[in-house]
Motif scaffolding. Structure first.
Motif, PDB file in Angstrom:
ATOM      1  N   UNK A 175      35.750  47.078  26.163  1.00  0.00           N
ATOM      2  CA  UNK A 175      35.183  47.756  27.326  1.00  0.00           C
ATOM      3  C   UNK A 175      35.557  47.073  28.630  1.00  0.00           C
ATOM      4  N   UNK A 176      35.501  45.734  28.651  1.00  0.00           N
ATOM      5  CA  UNK A 176      35.877  45.011  29.866  1.00  0.00           C
ATOM      6  C   UNK A 176      37.365  45.210  30.170  1.00  0.00           C
ATOM      7  N   UNK A 177      38.195  45.115  29.141  1.00  0.00           N
ATOM      8  CA  UNK A 177      39.642  45.309  29.337  1.00  0.00           C
ATOM      9  C   UNK A 177      39.925  46.696  29.905  1.00  0.00           C
ATOM     10  N   UNK A 178      39.202  47.689  29.420  1.00  0.00           N
ATOM     11  CA  UNK A 178      39.391  49.060  29.890  1.00  0.00           C
ATOM     12  C   UNK A 178      38.979  49.202  31.354  1.00  0.00           C
ATOM     13  N   UNK A 179      37.788  48.681  31.696  1.00  0.00           N
ATOM     14  CA  UNK A 179      37.300  48.800  33.066  1.00  0.00           C
ATOM     15  C   UNK A 179      38.182  48.026  34.039  1.00  0.00           C
ATOM     16  N   UNK A 180      38.525  46.804  33.691  1.00  0.00           N
ATOM     17  CA  UNK A 180      39.331  45.963  34.578  1.00  0.00           C
ATOM     18  C   UNK A 180      40.704  46.592  34.830  1.00  0.00           C
ATOM     19  N   UNK A 181      41.344  47.094  33.779  1.00  0.00           N
ATOM     20  CA  UNK A 181      42.663  47.691  33.933  1.00  0.00           C
ATOM     21  C   UNK A 181      42.597  49.010  34.705  1.00  0.00           C
ATOM     22  N   UNK A 182      41.570  49.830  34.444  1.00  0.00           N
ATOM     23  CA  UNK A 182      41.440  51.108  35.150  1.00  0.00           C
ATOM     24  C   UNK A 182      41.225  50.885  36.643  1.00  0.00           C
ATOM     25  N   UNK A 183      40.379  49.910  36.992  1.00  0.00           N
ATOM     26  CA  UNK A 183      40.137  49.602  38.402  1.00  0.00           C
ATOM     27  C   UNK A 183      41.404  49.044  39.051  1.00  0.00           C
TER      28      UNK A 183
ATOM     29  N   UNK B 135      44.544  49.580  38.180  1.00  0.00           N
ATOM     30  CA  UNK B 135      45.543  50.633  38.354  1.00  0.00           C
ATOM     31  C   UNK B 135      45.162  51.580  39.485  1.00  0.00           C
ATOM     32  N   UNK B 136      43.870  51.859  39.641  1.00  0.00           N
ATOM     33  CA  UNK B 136      43.427  52.704  40.750  1.00  0.00           C
ATOM     34  C   UNK B 136      43.722  52.032  42.089  1.00  0.00           C
ATOM     35  N   UNK B 137      43.598  50.693  42.133  1.00  0.00           N
ATOM     36  CA  UNK B 137      43.932  49.949  43.360  1.00  0.00           C
ATOM     37  C   UNK B 137      45.434  50.016  43.643  1.00  0.00           C
TER      38      UNK B 137
ATOM     39  N   UNK C   6      35.421  43.130  36.674  1.00  0.00           N
ATOM     40  CA  UNK C   6      36.751  42.875  37.220  1.00  0.00           C
ATOM     41  C   UNK C   6      37.136  41.404  37.115  1.00  0.00           C
ATOM     42  N   UNK C   7      38.398  41.176  36.842  1.00  0.00           N
ATOM     43  CA  UNK C   7      38.967  39.831  36.846  1.00  0.00           C
ATOM     44  C   UNK C   7      39.295  39.432  38.288  1.00  0.00           C
ATOM     45  N   UNK C   8      39.654  38.194  38.491  1.00  0.00           N
ATOM     46  CA  UNK C   8      39.992  37.703  39.828  1.00  0.00           C
ATOM     47  C   UNK C   8      41.190  38.465  40.394  1.00  0.00           C
ATOM     48  N   UNK C   9      42.186  38.718  39.561  1.00  0.00           N
ATOM     49  CA  UNK C   9      43.386  39.423  40.023  1.00  0.00           C
ATOM     50  C   UNK C   9      43.057  40.844  40.465  1.00  0.00           C
ATOM     51  N   UNK C  10      42.198  41.505  39.714  1.00  0.00           N
ATOM     52  CA  UNK C  10      41.811  42.871  40.075  1.00  0.00           C
ATOM     53  C   UNK C  10      41.011  42.888  41.369  1.00  0.00           C
ATOM     54  N   UNK C  11      40.126  41.926  41.534  1.00  0.00           N
ATOM     55  CA  UNK C  11      39.360  41.836  42.783  1.00  0.00           C
ATOM     56  C   UNK C  11      40.293  41.711  43.985  1.00  0.00           C
ATOM     57  N   UNK C  12      41.343  40.946  43.830  1.00  0.00           N
ATOM     58  CA  UNK C  12      42.295  40.767  44.929  1.00  0.00           C
ATOM     59  C   UNK C  12      43.022  42.072  45.250  1.00  0.00           C
TER      60      UNK C  12
END
Length: 759
Positions: free
Chosen positions: A369-377, A379-381, A408-414
């Motif tokens: 679930x975390x992998x899915x949410x983090x990657x979806x966010x 990619x949307x960015x 979100x991971x640190x990279x996704x937050x950025x």
């Protein structure tokens, strides 16, 4: 590639679903792939690998706007809630009709309507209340459809509305609001009052007059009322509304608000919002299935998530001008919601050798679930970088939400900090009833409903033969491991009816942590499940952070007059060894006659039924209209077909089943709503079926009472034994094929022909 190669040549059900629901005008499989993928080769590859599927509207409609058809690519919408004025109430009905005509389902909230007894400035002097308009919206849903698909509707009401008790009870009358699901919006204040056993204030202030209507109820009593009605009738569902509002990417955006939820409740949406769906099949990401070293392919899964977000945004852009209403087009432009979800969870766990609901499965789903949410966010960015963020995007507001911080991971937050997001809503878990049935996998996050289903084949001489049809994943395991007895299956083959409901809630809870929209879900429980256990289930669901919950108890009253698992012989079964094919029973004047006067949409209808005096079997039916009772030729034709069926050896339950599958009649529905005097049913054939069953049961009671004094003096007509009726009042059957329906993922589905209430 052909559909049979894709789905498996042995999967005739899947092939039939594809052919009847998604294929257009005889197109070949590769042509279909090209059409629904929109030229996106990567997503076409995932579809061919059965790793991803768009929602049903996309599979059916994408590309067909060029054929001159009025279509939408969105499964469902939320209509702007009606204001407390008659024009707005009927404008809402108009919007429902238009949306249904394009193939979309709808949700509306009626909390803004005055409660019963509020003063109004017209001839009526006081309003009939919010609940009184539910039948209007249900009627529109019943009347309007597209391409054989009826509309789908969710109606919700806030728990603080003075009409909430009437709302809870509305569907205990099985003839009311028959074409809508209903749910109560439950607040944290209410749940706190339940825990403390305090009174709770029901209140409404009418803006036009300034009048305030209020009363106090015991919160625990009202909570019990909700649970008891759900236990008995499978509705209303519960929407934990504060959780809905606070756990998403928009909870800090002041100008945004949810107006309601779609028919299966997986998509909370603003007024005019739509849900554009797609689902990833988790079962196809298991490497080395059924072995000790089976594993989940996280890298492959993340790539699929990324591609799916891109594909859904492509469909969103294509479909902007296709939404039925301008307000829907504007809402989608401003907020750009998509709904990427999952299916095949239970199959994935079986392939991994993990038991659904136990700690290991919950931990794995947390990671997925975390992998899915983090990657979806993420990619949307990236898409926001290339094509701009959605117009209403406030990066600071998005990044301050608890959901974003948790997922979100640190990279996704950025990435989000630099570019914002292309979509305000990304993830959901829809029922996937038809899709998963087509692929032969479990739907949504549901456990396997049953390891096998019993099917019945009838010989020409009336003998019923039962055989097992194994769920595909079970069949595959048994074949691979050369097992012929399902009792030898490993312990991790758990089913919906055998597992602890707390485990079912825990699985939904862990997924809800990573889903910014919601999850369509039904918790199936056995018949012996109590009202008190239902209350505990609701409370546990609230404590575990679910956004919504409903249960389906096997054998509840919602199921009507059909069948369930327990077989029970019918008293007064027809004598004889059965008829040869084409044989018709001849009857004489030695019969038992019964008569009923029915009120239909067109007026009165008289039904006479003749029964065998020794066995009580139906032999003949005569129908005649009253002075205003509709088409007499139709009545004569229907009665002759019922009679020939009965004398040809078809038992009364099969005949009634067919009559009950004929749908709703507009005139019947209008008369019920206006004059409230119609006989039970929603059209003439259905009313006749109910009358025949009443008369049949009456004859059986009379024969059983007089059994000792009524010895047969001649041989009864030769006829087949009726089907074993399995606890009358127990199971719904499919309107297309007559097989039993299942309730999975908040949706009604048929595992035999693939029919789904939530296509």
């Amino acid at each position: 590639m052909e559909a049979g190669d894709w789905l498996g040549k042995e999967n005739q059900l899947g092939i039939d679903i594809w052919t009847n629901k998604y294929r257009y005008d005889g197109e070949k499989f590769d042509q279909w792939i090209a059409r629904i993928s929109g030229g996106n080769e990567e997503i076409a590859g995932y579809i061919k690998e059965k790793k991803f599927l768009f929602g049903g509207r996309i599979l059916s409609n994408r590309g067909l706007e060029y054929k001159g058809r009025k279509i939408t690519l969105s499964n469902c919408y939320v209509i702007e809630p009606p204001k407390d004025e008659i024009e707005s109430i009927f404008e809402c009905a108009k919007k429902l009709a238009r949306t249904y005509s394009y193939g979309g389902g709808c949700g509306i909230d009626i909390s803004g309507l005055s409660p019963k007894g509020a003063k109004i400035n017209n001839a009526a002097k006081e309003t009939t209340g919010a609940v009184s308009f539910m039948d209007l919206y249900s009627l529109v849903t019943d009347l309007i459809g597209q391409n054989g698909r009826r509309g789908a509707l969710m109606i919700s009401l806030d728990c603080s509305h003075p009409d909430v008790e009437d709302f809870i009870d509305i569907k205990t009358d099985l003839n009311k609001v028959t074409k809508a699901n209903i749910s109560v919006r439950i607040s944290e204040d209410f749940m706190n009052a339940v825990k403390k056993n305090e009174d709770f204030r029901l209140h409404y202030t009418r803006e036009a007059t300034g009048e305030t209507i209020e009363k106090f109820v015991n919160a625990r009593d009202l909570f019990h009322h909700i649970a008891e009605t759900n236990w008995d009738y499978a509705e209303p569902g519960a929407l934990f509304w504060d959780r809905v509002k606070n756990w998403n990417l928009l909870s800090s955006t002041e100008e945004f608000s949810y107006a309601g939820v779609n028919p299966c409740a997986e998509e909370p949406l603003p007024a005019g919002g739509s849900c554009l769906l797609g689902s990833i099949n988790l079962a196809e990401f298991v490497q080395d299935p059924f072995t000790d070293h089976a594993s989940f392919d996280f890298d492959g899964f993340k790539k699929c998530v990324k591609a799916s977000v891109v594909a859904l945004n492509e469909v969103l852009d294509e479909g902007l001008e296709l939404h039925p209403l301008e307000e829907q087009q504007e809402s989608v432009r401003q907020w750009r919601q998509i709904g990427l979800g999952i299916m095949g969870l239970a199959d994935m766990l079986v392939k991994l050798g993990i038991t659904y609901g136990e700690e290991e499965s919950v931990k794995l789903c947390d990671k997925i679930g975390f992998a899915m949410a983090d990657m979806a966010i993420a990619q949307s960015a990236i898409m926001a970088r290339d094509a701009k963020a959605y117009p209403k995007c406030s990066i600071e507001d998005v990044m301050s939400t608890p959901f974003f911080l948790h997922n979100t991971s640190k990279a996704t937050k950025e990435l989000v900090k630099k570019h914002g997001l292309r979509n305000s809503q990304l993830l959901t878990i829809a029922p996937t009833g038809t899709l998963s049935t087509m692929l032969g996998i479990s739907g949504g996050i549901e456990p396997i409903f049953a390891n096998y289903y019993e099917r019945k084949t009838e010989s020409l001489h009336g003998k019923d033969v039962y055989y097992k049809v194994y769920t595909k994943i079970v069949e595959q395991y048994m074949k691979d491991h050369k097992i012929t007895d399902d009792s030898l299956l490993p312990d991790y083959f758990v089913t919906a009816m055998t597992m602890d409901y707390r485990q079912r809630i825990e699985m939904q809870s862990i997924w809800q942590e990573h889903i910014d929209a919601s999850i369509s879900s039904t918790v199936n429980v056995p018949n012996e499940f109590t009202v008190e256990e239902t209350e505990s289930l609701y409370m546990y669901a609230y404590e575990k952070g679910l956004k919504g919950i409903t249960i389906f108890r096997d054998g509840c009253k919602r199921l009507g007059i059909l069948t369930t698992e327990e077989e029970k012989e019918i008293k007064g079964a027809v004598a004889g060894d059965g008829l040869n094919r084409g044989e018709i029973i001849e009857i004489n004047d030695d019969v038992i006659g019964k008569k009923r006067k029915l009120i239909t949409g067109c007026g009165s209808l008289h039904c006479i039924a003749l029964f065998d005096p020794y066995t009580g079997a139906l032999l003949e039916t005569y129908l005649s209209k009253g002075s205003t009772g509709g088409c007499n030729n139709f009545m004569i034709g229907l009665s002759r077909m019922i009679s020939i069926s009965a004398r040809g050896g078809i038992d009364i339950y099969t005949i009634i089943d067919q009559l009950n599958s004929t749908g709703s009649c507009p005139s019947y529905t209008v008369r019920r709503a206006t004059r409230k005097d119609t006989s039970r049913g929603s059209c003439c054939p259905m009313a006749v079926g109910n009358a025949l069953l009443d008369m049949y049961n009456e004859v059986q009671e009379e024969l059983n009472t007089d059994k000792e004094d009524s010895k047969p003096k001649h041989v009864a007509p030769k006829a087949p034994k009726p089907k074993a009726v399995k606890n009358v009042n127990k199971k719904l059957t499919c309107p297309e094929c007559g097989e039993s329906l299942l309730f999975e993922g908040g949706c009604t589905i048929c595992k035999n022909c693939g029919w789904s209430k939530c296509m």
